[in-house]
Design a protein around this motif. Structure first.
Motif, mmCIF file in Angstrom:
data_model
loop_
_atom_site.group_PDB
_atom_site.id
_atom_site.type_symbol
_atom_site.label_atom_id
_atom_site.label_comp_id
_atom_site.label_asym_id
_atom_site.label_seq_id
_atom_site.Cartn_x
_atom_site.Cartn_y
_atom_site.Cartn_z
ATOM 1 N N PHE A 63 32.410 36.581 40.605
ATOM 2 C CA PHE A 63 32.449 37.155 39.036
ATOM 3 C C PHE A 63 31.252 38.465 39.203
ATOM 4 O O PHE A 63 30.754 38.627 38.041
ATOM 5 C CB PHE A 63 31.606 36.201 38.057
ATOM 6 C CG PHE A 63 32.476 34.765 37.955
ATOM 7 C CD1 PHE A 63 33.983 35.099 37.414
ATOM 8 C CD2 PHE A 63 32.173 33.614 37.778
ATOM 9 C CE1 PHE A 63 34.795 34.068 37.322
ATOM 10 C CE2 PHE A 63 32.999 32.608 37.669
ATOM 11 C CZ PHE A 63 34.323 32.751 37.358
ATOM 12 N N ARG A 64 31.491 39.061 40.127
ATOM 13 C CA ARG A 64 30.434 40.396 40.119
ATOM 14 C C ARG A 64 31.292 41.336 39.985
ATOM 15 O O ARG A 64 30.932 42.643 39.965
ATOM 16 C CB ARG A 64 29.884 40.414 41.489
ATOM 17 C CG ARG A 64 28.846 39.236 41.929
ATOM 18 C CD ARG A 64 27.949 39.439 43.362
ATOM 19 N NE ARG A 64 27.307 38.407 43.650
ATOM 20 C CZ ARG A 64 26.367 38.050 44.584
ATOM 21 N NH1 ARG A 64 26.591 39.075 45.471
ATOM 22 N NH2 ARG A 64 25.479 37.204 44.735
ATOM 23 N N HIS A 65 32.561 41.376 39.506
ATOM 24 C CA HIS A 65 33.431 42.322 39.329
ATOM 25 C C HIS A 65 34.011 42.243 37.988
ATOM 26 O O HIS A 65 35.193 42.988 37.415
ATOM 27 C CB HIS A 65 34.327 42.464 40.323
ATOM 28 C CG HIS A 65 34.050 42.473 41.996
ATOM 29 N ND1 HIS A 65 33.383 43.880 42.090
ATOM 30 C CD2 HIS A 65 33.877 41.783 42.756
ATOM 31 C CE1 HIS A 65 33.094 43.536 43.508
ATOM 32 N NE2 HIS A 65 33.190 42.217 43.784
ATOM 33 N N ILE A 66 33.397 41.642 37.165
ATOM 34 C CA ILE A 66 33.981 41.409 35.453
ATOM 35 C C ILE A 66 33.827 42.824 34.951
ATOM 36 O O ILE A 66 32.754 43.703 35.156
ATOM 37 C CB ILE A 66 32.967 40.425 34.890
ATOM 38 C CG1 ILE A 66 33.123 39.184 35.151
ATOM 39 C CG2 ILE A 66 33.419 40.530 33.342
ATOM 40 C CD1 ILE A 66 32.593 38.029 34.809
ATOM 41 N N LYS A 121 39.412 36.395 35.019
ATOM 42 C CA LYS A 121 40.398 36.000 35.978
ATOM 43 C C LYS A 121 40.768 37.239 36.894
ATOM 44 O O LYS A 121 41.004 37.003 37.934
ATOM 45 C CB LYS A 121 41.763 35.632 35.157
ATOM 46 C CG LYS A 121 41.580 33.970 34.525
ATOM 47 C CD LYS A 121 42.950 33.933 33.694
ATOM 48 C CE LYS A 121 43.028 32.429 33.337
ATOM 49 N NZ LYS A 121 44.308 32.395 32.252
ATOM 50 N N LYS A 122 40.490 38.295 36.132
ATOM 51 C CA LYS A 122 40.930 39.506 37.039
ATOM 52 C C LYS A 122 39.607 39.816 37.924
ATOM 53 O O LYS A 122 40.109 40.251 39.137
ATOM 54 C CB LYS A 122 40.517 40.757 36.012
ATOM 55 C CG LYS A 122 40.993 42.259 36.661
ATOM 56 C CD LYS A 122 40.970 43.280 35.577
ATOM 57 C CE LYS A 122 40.988 44.662 36.337
ATOM 58 N NZ LYS A 122 40.917 45.659 35.296
ATOM 59 N N SER A 123 38.552 39.390 37.681
ATOM 60 C CA SER A 123 37.352 39.372 38.533
ATOM 61 C C SER A 123 37.507 38.523 39.838
ATOM 62 O O SER A 123 37.603 38.914 40.771
ATOM 63 C CB SER A 123 36.179 39.151 38.055
ATOM 64 O OG SER A 123 34.942 39.147 39.020
ATOM 65 N N ILE A 124 38.079 37.214 39.429
ATOM 66 C CA ILE A 124 38.264 36.226 40.656
ATOM 67 C C ILE A 124 39.252 36.954 41.499
ATOM 68 O O ILE A 124 39.341 36.771 42.680
ATOM 69 C CB ILE A 124 38.915 34.944 39.913
ATOM 70 C CG1 ILE A 124 37.760 34.356 39.177
ATOM 71 C CG2 ILE A 124 39.529 34.095 40.990
ATOM 72 C CD1 ILE A 124 38.261 33.070 38.208
ATOM 73 N N ALA A 125 40.626 37.410 40.792
ATOM 74 C CA ALA A 125 41.792 38.043 41.611
ATOM 75 C C ALA A 125 41.324 39.111 42.607
ATOM 76 O O ALA A 125 41.594 39.296 43.789
ATOM 77 C CB ALA A 125 42.631 38.552 40.712
ATOM 78 N N TYR A 126 40.236 39.854 42.032
ATOM 79 C CA TYR A 126 39.603 40.967 42.792
ATOM 80 C C TYR A 126 38.808 40.674 44.038
ATOM 81 O O TYR A 126 38.802 41.177 45.188
ATOM 82 C CB TYR A 126 38.469 41.820 42.120
ATOM 83 C CG TYR A 126 38.021 43.087 42.528
ATOM 84 C CD1 TYR A 126 38.722 44.250 42.503
ATOM 85 C CD2 TYR A 126 36.946 42.959 43.226
ATOM 86 C CE1 TYR A 126 38.120 45.387 43.133
ATOM 87 C CE2 TYR A 126 36.258 44.026 43.911
ATOM 88 C CZ TYR A 126 37.083 45.360 43.723
ATOM 89 O OH TYR A 126 36.444 46.410 44.277
ATOM 90 N N THR A 127 38.112 39.281 44.144
ATOM 91 C CA THR A 127 37.598 38.850 45.269
ATOM 92 C C THR A 127 38.202 38.220 46.252
ATOM 93 O O THR A 127 37.989 37.672 47.202
ATOM 94 C CB THR A 127 36.512 37.999 44.855
ATOM 95 O OG1 THR A 127 36.956 36.958 44.037
ATOM 96 C CG2 THR A 127 35.347 38.664 43.907
ATOM 97 N N LEU A 128 39.588 37.776 46.026
ATOM 98 C CA LEU A 128 40.547 36.956 46.766
ATOM 99 C C LEU A 128 41.146 37.996 47.854
ATOM 100 O O LEU A 128 41.307 38.925 47.767
ATOM 101 C CB LEU A 128 41.539 36.406 45.891
ATOM 102 C CG LEU A 128 41.250 35.306 44.833
ATOM 103 C CD1 LEU A 128 42.506 34.760 44.188
ATOM 104 C CD2 LEU A 128 40.549 34.144 45.469
#
Length: 432
Positions: free
Chosen positions: A280-283, A425-432
């Motif tokens: 969640f560091r890219h929200i 969800k977008k932040s989660i996807a960014y870190t995957l």
């Protein structure tokens, strides 16, 4: 002669480091430093916390003078104050109670080096918690990141002797005889008296026994109001735990939450500035300044949110259930960075404690250790129906509620919820 340095322990009774200093066999001179590194970061010259500290120090000063000693109160950077004291007094040791916040640990590390360079020991003791640092760890030797297993480990390790008070008040004959000194005034340190008084703790048996049943109802005066006193140490945590053991396990669990957050910040100091959960560091925060100001002013059109913010602004206090609602609204409904809310609370709360404030904000934002799931978003209207259905609390703080003068809701909650979920969800996807 030894020096005892008051910090977050502004009491003569049940004080760990003070008791150890007085047992050293050497005369003890008490000290408090108004730390300019901290004070310069406070924007309100009428900050009620500074008034409370000053009033408490005045009382301590009077008690010590009655015993022929004094309380030295200095204003400045701790390193510079300590250097001056080393020239004024033949100090052999410095005693203090440990503090676990990032700034405090850095400060104490620097002071330790300074004193050791002069051959003077800096002795720190546990006082503001029952368990500190590495005393409660997982079987793998790592810090707990989830509250419930931490709580269970805390309770398993606890023995009643750990809440035994220190006999510091009975040892005051060991104080250093000293002529009377003068405390600096509030004006001397750049502040003025606050209009907001710090509430006295409500530790009645009735409040504590009913705590688990009434603690979520903000219209009632049903909480202990102990938090600012734990923050500044006018009440010891051992006394609080003894009362909790006698009267209410739910209240004890709140005290354990406090220690859980303290050990989290101790082991993960970066969490004061960064979301604990990396995903969640890219929200993509909206962080709209005009919307943030409406939230600050209690003019969102959501009555429970507005009542909470107005209570905070007027009194320096906000009911804990309402804190969760206003935090969720800021972060999830308005998609404003949790750090903005954490900083605002830091400037307003009488009971501001960095570990608990950061921990609770990250809990509400869904970004912290053992936080509520990111997809759990409080509905402000449902919270009213559950906890203030008669609008008693709301009407106390929002007198225009129900009239044409009260603003319409600034967002549609359902739409805001969908917007927040998409951002997370977008932040989660960014870190995957």
């Amino acid at each position: 002669m030894v020096l005892f340095w008051f910090r977050r322990d502004l009491r003569l009774h049940d004080n760990s480091a003070l008791s150890h200093a007085l047992a050293s066999g050497q005369p003890v001179l008490p000290l408090f430093i108004f730390d300019s590194d901290i004070l310069t970061k406070l924007s309100d010259p009428h900050d009620a916390r500074i008034t409370f500290i000053h009033q408490t120090l005045t009382s301590l000063h009077q008690q010590l003078e009655q015993r022929g000693s004094t309380l030295l109160v200095r204003h400045g950077r701790p390193l510079e104050v300590m250097a001056q004291l080393l020239q004024e007094y033949p100090l052999q040791e410095v005693y203090t109670n440990r503090d676990y916040e990032p700034y405090a640990r850095l400060r104490d590390s620097e002071v330790t080096k300074q004193l050791l360079g002069k051959g003077i020991a800096f002795r720190g003791y546990k006082d503001q918690v029952i368990f500190e640092q590495d005393e409660i760890l997982t079987k793998g030797g790592t810090p707990y990141k989830v509250y419930t297993p931490y709580k269970n480990a805390w309770k398993s390790a606890f023995t009643e002797s750990m809440a035994t008070p220190y006999p510091s008040e009975e040892q005051l004959h060991g104080l250093q005889p000293h002529p009377a000194t003068t405390l600096p005034t509030l004006a001397d340190i750049g502040f003025a008296a606050a209009e907001i008084p710090t509430p006295s703790p409500s530790l009645s048996e009735t409040v504590l026994r009913q705590y688990d049943k009434t603690r979520n109802l903000p219209a009632l005066d049903a909480t202990s109001r102990l938090s600012p006193h734990l923050r500044f140490g006018t009440v010891s945590v051992r006394q609080a735990v003894q009362l909790a053991l006698q009267h209410n396990d739910t209240w004890l669990q709140e005290l354990i939450w406090r220690e859980f957050f303290m050990q989290l910040l101790f082991h993960f100091p970066e969490s004061a500035e960064e979301s604990f959960a990396q995903k969640f560091r890219h929200i993509d925060w909206r962080s709209n300044e005009k919307e943030f100001q409406l939230w600050c002013d209690g003019k969102t059109g959501f009555p429970l949110v507005d009542a909470g913010m107005r209570e905070l602004n007027a009194t320096g206090f906000m009911h804990n259930r309402v804190r969760m609602v206003v935090a969720s609204f800021l972060v999830k409904d308005l998609l404003i960075d949790w750090r903005w809310g954490e900083a605002y609370f830091a400037g307003k709360l009488l009971d501001y404690e960095q570990a608990s404030n950061v921990g609770n904000w990250q809990w509400a934002a869904g970004t912290g250790a053992d936080a509520q799931p990111y997809f759990r978003i409080f509905n402000p209207d449902s919270q009213v129906k559950k906890f203030d259905k008669d609008h008693r609390y709301i009407k106390r703080w929002v007198p225009e509620f129900g009239t044409s003068a009260y603003p319409a809701p600034m967002v549609d909650h359902a739409e805001a919820r969908d917007r927040a979920l998409a951002a997370y969800k977008k932040s989660i996807a960014y870190t995957l």
